[in-house]
Every structure is written in C-alpha cells, then in structure tokens.
Design a protein around this motif. Structure first.
Motif, PDB file in Angstrom:
ATOM      1  N   LEU A 128       0.824  -1.778  -0.030  1.00  0.00           N
ATOM      2  CA  LEU A 128       0.381   0.079   0.235  1.00  0.00           C
ATOM      3  C   LEU A 128       0.546   1.018   0.615  1.00  0.00           C
ATOM      4  O   LEU A 128       0.384   2.113  -0.235  1.00  0.00           O
ATOM      5  N   GLN A 129       2.214   1.135   0.435  1.00  0.00           N
ATOM      6  CA  GLN A 129       2.892   2.697   0.741  1.00  0.00           C
ATOM      7  C   GLN A 129       3.429   2.607  -1.007  1.00  0.00           C
ATOM      8  O   GLN A 129       3.808   4.161  -1.314  1.00  0.00           O
ATOM      9  N   LEU A 130       3.830   1.689  -1.195  1.00  0.00           N
ATOM     10  CA  LEU A 130       3.943   1.316  -2.863  1.00  0.00           C
ATOM     11  C   LEU A 130       2.893   1.907  -3.673  1.00  0.00           C
ATOM     12  O   LEU A 130       3.494   1.792  -5.089  1.00  0.00           O
ATOM     13  N   ASP A 131       2.278   2.213  -3.548  1.00  0.00           N
ATOM     14  CA  ASP A 131       0.684   2.031  -4.573  1.00  0.00           C
ATOM     15  C   ASP A 131       0.266   0.959  -4.788  1.00  0.00           C
ATOM     16  O   ASP A 131      -0.540   0.856  -6.244  1.00  0.00           O
ATOM     17  N   GLU A 132       0.212   0.132  -4.519  1.00  0.00           N
ATOM     18  CA  GLU A 132       0.641  -1.000  -5.030  1.00  0.00           C
ATOM     19  C   GLU A 132      -0.721  -1.927  -4.729  1.00  0.00           C
ATOM     20  O   GLU A 132      -0.602  -2.838  -3.895  1.00  0.00           O
ATOM     21  N   ARG A 133      -1.963  -1.331  -4.785  1.00  0.00           N
ATOM     22  CA  ARG A 133      -3.196  -1.483  -3.994  1.00  0.00           C
ATOM     23  C   ARG A 133      -3.998  -2.951  -4.739  1.00  0.00           C
ATOM     24  O   ARG A 133      -4.227  -3.607  -3.722  1.00  0.00           O
ATOM     25  N   ARG A 134      -3.273  -3.803  -6.100  1.00  0.00           N
ATOM     26  CA  ARG A 134      -3.947  -4.870  -6.278  1.00  0.00           C
ATOM     27  C   ARG A 134      -3.279  -5.879  -5.750  1.00  0.00           C
ATOM     28  O   ARG A 134      -3.861  -7.066  -5.007  1.00  0.00           O
ATOM     29  N   GLN A 135      -1.708  -6.176  -5.484  1.00  0.00           N
ATOM     30  CA  GLN A 135      -1.111  -6.492  -5.042  1.00  0.00           C
ATOM     31  C   GLN A 135      -1.050  -6.841  -3.570  1.00  0.00           C
ATOM     32  O   GLN A 135      -1.436  -7.895  -2.927  1.00  0.00           O
ATOM     33  N   ALA A 136      -1.809  -5.722  -2.969  1.00  0.00           N
ATOM     34  CA  ALA A 136      -2.095  -5.496  -1.447  1.00  0.00           C
ATOM     35  C   ALA A 136      -3.129  -6.629  -1.355  1.00  0.00           C
ATOM     36  O   ALA A 136      -3.606  -6.800  -0.776  1.00  0.00           O
ATOM     37  N   ALA A 138      -4.733   3.798   7.411  1.00  0.00           N
ATOM     38  CA  ALA A 138      -3.787   4.433   6.892  1.00  0.00           C
ATOM     39  C   ALA A 138      -4.493   4.911   5.236  1.00  0.00           C
ATOM     40  O   ALA A 138      -3.619   6.107   5.114  1.00  0.00           O
ATOM     41  N   HIS A 139      -4.712   4.641   4.748  1.00  0.00           N
ATOM     42  CA  HIS A 139      -4.465   4.084   3.510  1.00  0.00           C
ATOM     43  C   HIS A 139      -5.522   5.113   2.909  1.00  0.00           C
ATOM     44  O   HIS A 139      -6.704   4.603   1.121  1.00  0.00           O
ATOM     45  N   ASP A 140      -6.707   5.258   3.676  1.00  0.00           N
ATOM     46  CA  ASP A 140      -8.101   5.671   3.376  1.00  0.00           C
ATOM     47  C   ASP A 140      -9.455   4.787   3.039  1.00  0.00           C
ATOM     48  O   ASP A 140     -10.410   5.327   2.457  1.00  0.00           O
ATOM     49  N   ASP A 141      -8.698   3.734   3.500  1.00  0.00           N
ATOM     50  CA  ASP A 141      -9.662   2.661   3.179  1.00  0.00           C
ATOM     51  C   ASP A 141     -10.572   1.993   4.819  1.00  0.00           C
ATOM     52  O   ASP A 141     -10.569   1.054   5.040  1.00  0.00           O
ATOM     53  N   LEU A 142     -11.482   3.264   4.708  1.00  0.00           N
ATOM     54  CA  LEU A 142     -11.793   2.740   5.385  1.00  0.00           C
ATOM     55  C   LEU A 142     -12.981   2.129   5.378  1.00  0.00           C
ATOM     56  O   LEU A 142     -13.270   1.162   6.743  1.00  0.00           O
ATOM     57  N   THR A 192      -2.242  -9.426  14.198  1.00  0.00           N
ATOM     58  CA  THR A 192      -2.301  -9.714  12.739  1.00  0.00           C
ATOM     59  C   THR A 192      -3.534  -8.940  12.253  1.00  0.00           C
ATOM     60  O   THR A 192      -3.531  -7.898  10.869  1.00  0.00           O
ATOM     61  N   LEU A 193      -5.076  -8.294  12.508  1.00  0.00           N
ATOM     62  CA  LEU A 193      -6.178  -8.051  12.714  1.00  0.00           C
ATOM     63  C   LEU A 193      -5.441  -6.313  12.811  1.00  0.00           C
ATOM     64  O   LEU A 193      -6.142  -5.661  12.011  1.00  0.00           O
ATOM     65  N   ILE A 194      -4.959  -6.354  14.250  1.00  0.00           N
ATOM     66  CA  ILE A 194      -4.448  -4.414  14.424  1.00  0.00           C
ATOM     67  C   ILE A 194      -3.725  -4.204  13.359  1.00  0.00           C
ATOM     68  O   ILE A 194      -4.085  -3.173  12.349  1.00  0.00           O
ATOM     69  N   HIS A 195      -2.948  -4.809  12.613  1.00  0.00           N
ATOM     70  CA  HIS A 195      -2.258  -4.160  11.746  1.00  0.00           C
ATOM     71  C   HIS A 195      -3.312  -3.677  10.037  1.00  0.00           C
ATOM     72  O   HIS A 195      -2.610  -3.058  10.349  1.00  0.00           O
ATOM     73  N   VAL A 196      -3.773  -5.050   9.813  1.00  0.00           N
ATOM     74  CA  VAL A 196      -4.450  -4.529   8.779  1.00  0.00           C
ATOM     75  C   VAL A 196      -4.858  -3.437   8.960  1.00  0.00           C
ATOM     76  O   VAL A 196      -5.910  -2.616   8.027  1.00  0.00           O
ATOM     77  N   ALA A 197      -5.905  -3.572   9.783  1.00  0.00           N
ATOM     78  CA  ALA A 197      -6.791  -2.626  10.136  1.00  0.00           C
ATOM     79  C   ALA A 197      -6.437  -1.332  10.098  1.00  0.00           C
ATOM     80  O   ALA A 197      -6.906  -0.203   9.425  1.00  0.00           O
ATOM     81  N   GLU A 198      -5.604  -1.018  10.867  1.00  0.00           N
ATOM     82  CA  GLU A 198      -4.519   0.403  10.557  1.00  0.00           C
ATOM     83  C   GLU A 198      -3.848   0.521   9.834  1.00  0.00           C
ATOM     84  O   GLU A 198      -3.848   1.721   8.799  1.00  0.00           O
ATOM     85  N   ALA A 199      -3.539  -0.288   9.338  1.00  0.00           N
ATOM     86  CA  ALA A 199      -2.502  -0.200   7.606  1.00  0.00           C
ATOM     87  C   ALA A 199      -3.655   0.264   6.199  1.00  0.00           C
ATOM     88  O   ALA A 199      -3.579   1.088   5.729  1.00  0.00           O
ATOM     89  N   LEU A 200      -5.026  -0.462   6.186  1.00  0.00           N
ATOM     90  CA  LEU A 200      -5.865   0.201   5.522  1.00  0.00           C
ATOM     91  C   LEU A 200      -6.543   1.780   6.067  1.00  0.00           C
ATOM     92  O   LEU A 200      -6.615   2.646   4.724  1.00  0.00           O
TER      93      LEU A 200
END
Length: 190
Positions: free
Chosen positions: A96-104, A131-135, A121-129
């Motif tokens: 997601l940091q690399l703007d590779e949404r499809r691969q993510a 942070a990248h505006d996928d609420l 893992t759930l915490i990481h996924v929720a925070e990553a999404l």
C-alpha cells in the motif's frame, strides 16, 4: 570453503538489536543484520527464520525501503514459519505504501482464506487500511476479527490486544459515522 556457522537467536538478542535501531536510527543496517541472521539461524533457535525475515522487513519499512520490506516479507511467507504478525498482512501494508493496491489485496485475500487471524495481524491490517483511506475495508477487518475473538477466553496480554482492536474499530466507525453497537459497548465496560 568453510561451512556457514549456524546461529541461535533469542528474543532478548532480537530486542537489543531493535532497541539499537531505534536509538541509532540505523534501521537499514539492522535490517541487513536481521536478514543475515535469518539466513544462518539454526532450527532450534528461540526466534525462527520467518520471524527474523518479518523483523527485517519491519526495519526496512521504518527506513522507508518498502520494496526491500516486501522482499523480506515474501521470504517469511516462503519460509512458512511462525510469526507474530502474518507476513501477508505486513506485505499488504508495504505494498500500500508503494501504491500497489491490487497486490496488497491479493495478500489480504490469501490471509482471509487461511482461517482465523490473530489479533496482532488484525490490528496491523485495520491500521494499514485506515492509514490508506480504506475505512470500509478497515472496519470490515476489525469487525470480523472482533466478533471472532469476542467469545474466546483471553489472557491479560490477549485481552489488551482485543481492547486495542476494539479501540481502532471504534475510531474507524466514528469516522464513518456509524452508531455504537454491541462491540463498542464492550469498551464502556473497561
């Protein structure tokens, strides 16, 4: 040519390395050192090869070397060993940091199809999404994880992780304008 020396890595040694990275800012150097350890670690090590690859990837991310982080996470995936946070989730965050949404999304689908997902893992996924505006995605992951783990018995450490997931979920739901629900009410009880 001599045989490569095998290494036993303890959690305390790993903590010292990561603390040094924080103090010195030498995240790239520590990442390279962790990769070297992962390549030499013996089977009976307290910290396994996959976890060392994950920790190297995390250091590469802090150094903003996201492609190197993805490479380290892929090595953890390929290794298949035990990790605290699933490397598919970590890889998705770096992608997601690399703007590779499809691969993510591919990594998140693999993670989702693999069965129950642990709280770190759930915490990481929720925070990553988040942070990248996928609420919507962040809320879906946090809710599914919270519902799964709500009925489980938990140690104090796991309880803290569960409450952290609920707090993240509450923040996401607030940003989405969603009303409180039964999971949000758990936070009122603590």
């Amino acid at each position: 040519m001599g045989a490569m020396r095998l290494t036993h890595v303890t959690t305390a040694e790993l903590d010292r390395l990561e603390f040094h990275a924080v103090r010195s800012g030498e995240h790239g150097r520590i990442a390279a050192q962790l990769l070297d350890l992962a390549n030499r670690v013996d089977a009976g090590s307290e910290v396994g090869r996959a976890e060392l690859f994950v920790r190297a990837g995390e250091q590469w991310e802090i150094a903003q070397e996201f492609e190197r982080a993805c490479s380290a996470y892929q090595r953890a995936i390929d290794d298949g060993g035990v990790t605290v946070i699933d490397p598919h989730a970590l890889s998705a965050g770096a992608l997601l940091q690399l703007d590779e949404r499809r691969q993510a999304e591919y990594h998140l689908e693999r993670l989702e199809s693999g069965g129950p997902v642990g709280l770190p893992t759930l915490i990481h996924v929720a925070e990553a999404l988040y942070a990248h505006d996928d609420l919507e995605g962040a809320e879906r992951w946090a809710t599914a994880g919270a519902r799964f783990h709500a009925g489980c018995s938990r140690s104090p450490y796991v309880e803290d992780l569960f409450l952290e997931l609920l707090r993240i979920r509450f923040r996401i739901r607030s940003d989405l304008g969603r009303p409180e629900d039964d999971l949000d009410l758990i936070l009122d009880e603590v």
